[in-house]
Motif scaffolding. Structure first.
Motif, mmCIF file in Angstrom:
data_model
loop_
_atom_site.group_PDB
_atom_site.id
_atom_site.type_symbol
_atom_site.label_atom_id
_atom_site.label_comp_id
_atom_site.label_asym_id
_atom_site.label_seq_id
_atom_site.Cartn_x
_atom_site.Cartn_y
_atom_site.Cartn_z
ATOM 1 N N SER A 22 76.739 19.081 21.632
ATOM 2 C CA SER A 22 76.013 20.250 22.121
ATOM 3 C C SER A 22 76.534 21.469 21.374
ATOM 4 N N ALA A 23 75.891 22.611 21.592
ATOM 5 C CA ALA A 23 76.301 23.837 20.918
ATOM 6 C C ALA A 23 77.731 24.190 21.295
ATOM 7 N N PRO A 24 78.559 24.652 20.308
ATOM 8 C CA PRO A 24 79.936 25.033 20.634
ATOM 9 C C PRO A 24 79.961 26.165 21.658
ATOM 10 N N ARG A 25 80.994 26.170 22.503
ATOM 11 C CA ARG A 25 81.059 27.150 23.577
ATOM 12 C C ARG A 25 82.020 28.299 23.292
ATOM 13 N N PRO A 27 83.273 31.576 22.023
ATOM 14 C CA PRO A 27 82.506 32.753 21.590
ATOM 15 C C PRO A 27 82.628 33.036 20.094
ATOM 16 N N ARG A 30 80.790 30.351 18.088
ATOM 17 C CA ARG A 30 79.337 30.527 18.225
ATOM 18 C C ARG A 30 78.840 31.637 17.297
ATOM 19 N N ARG A 31 79.601 32.720 17.234
ATOM 20 C CA ARG A 31 79.189 33.836 16.373
ATOM 21 C C ARG A 31 79.216 33.428 14.892
ATOM 22 N N ALA A 33 78.931 30.390 13.689
ATOM 23 C CA ALA A 33 77.838 29.446 13.461
ATOM 24 C C ALA A 33 76.507 30.175 13.330
ATOM 25 N N ALA A 34 76.304 31.203 14.166
ATOM 26 C CA ALA A 34 75.052 31.962 14.121
ATOM 27 C C ALA A 34 74.923 32.718 12.801
ATOM 28 N N SER A 37 74.065 30.346 10.126
ATOM 29 C CA SER A 37 72.652 29.981 10.209
ATOM 30 C C SER A 37 71.774 31.048 9.565
#
Length: 281
Positions: A22-25, A27, A30-31, A33-34, A37
């Motif tokens: 699942s998506a990493p949790r 913070p 996540r930033r 990875a975003a 992307s």
């Protein structure tokens, strides 16, 4: 900058050692990875834009080639312009058709067209006119000019012989051969300046990539070529040798020989290099 940013972002993400269910949790992850992307979306957009630009460039080259052929047909007199070509001109006369110049009545094509084009270009080198008075005499026989793309076999630096020639010509051990650019072709008709039957002179820099240089025709006609980079720098050429005493690149000066005796006072002809359009070759 984009490449540096992409590599920097991937450093923290490489800490993942297994596929995520699942998506990493976290913070920060996540930033990162975003942002990664978004960078990938930008890279895909950039690659698609480059593909479209290349396709448009190819279309432009094909269309330009057709227009050059049509222009030369009209200039040489092998074809006459259509009404649509005439009336769509911004320079088209309005109201009354001007009279034909008397000295050109019955002329074929457009006499002196290319000489006029070069004259109107106001060419200068180091604030000095790039075309000398003697050049204009030679340019009277210029019948056609073409501009088209060119490229070296294998691309930049891939041909060992070409790289060696570039090094010899520039004095740089790691000289690079340009991948391509613009080829300017100058077609001269019969004239008294180029040496009839002489082989054209190819520059050493691109001697291994140029097509056969060819030779001057028995009537002095010749096809000269300039190979230029995208920025307009001349990197190779095929030039025609001039007949003795008719080279516009040298000025002939006459002066009296100094000294006493029989030789004193005799006129002496001396050649001195001068500005010339043909120094480009």
């Amino acid at each position: 900058a984009g490449s540096v940013c992409e590599q920097t972002m991937w450093l923290p993400l490489r800490s993942f050692t297994r596929p995520l269910s699942s998506a990493p949790r976290g913070p920060l992850i996540r930033r990162l990875a975003a942002v990664d992307s978004l960078q990938r979306r930008y890279t895909a957009l950039e690659e698609e834009t480059i593909r479209k630009q290349r396709a448009l460039q190819l279309q432009l080259r094909e269309a330009a080639a057709e227009l050059q052929v049509r222009r030369q047909e009209i200039v040489s007199g092998s074809a006459e312009p259509t009404d649509a070509e005439v009336t769509s001109s911004d320079a088209f006369f309005s109201g009354r058709e001007p009279d034909e110049p008397e000295d050109l009545a019955g002329a074929v094509g457009i006499p002196g067209f290319w000489k006029g084009v070069l004259g109107g270009a106001d060419l200068h080198v180091n604030e000095e006119p790039a075309v000398s008075e003697r050049d204009w005499e030679v340019l009277e026989s210029l019948e056609e000019v073409r501009v088209e793309p060119w490229s070296t076999p294998g691309g930049e630096g891939d041909n060992d012989e070409m790289v060696a020639a570039a090094a010899a010509a520039t004095g740089e051990e790691e000289a690079q051969v340009p991948a391509g650019g613009h080829l300017l072709t100058f077609c001269f008709g019969p004239n008294r300046f180029f040496e009839p039957g002489a082989a054209l002179l190819s520059s050493e820099l691109l001697a291994h990539s140029l097509d056969g240089a060819g030779s001057v025709g028995p009537d002095g006609s010749a096809v000269l070529r300039l190979y230029c980079t995208e920025e307009g720098d001349v990197v190779g050429a095929a030039a025609a040798p001039f007949c003795e005493g008719r080279d516009p690149r040298s000025k002939v000066m006459v002066r009296k020989r100094k000294g006493k005796g029989k030789a004193g006072g005799e006129r002496q002809r001396l050649g001195r290099a001068g500005a010339s359009f043909f120094r480009l070759f």
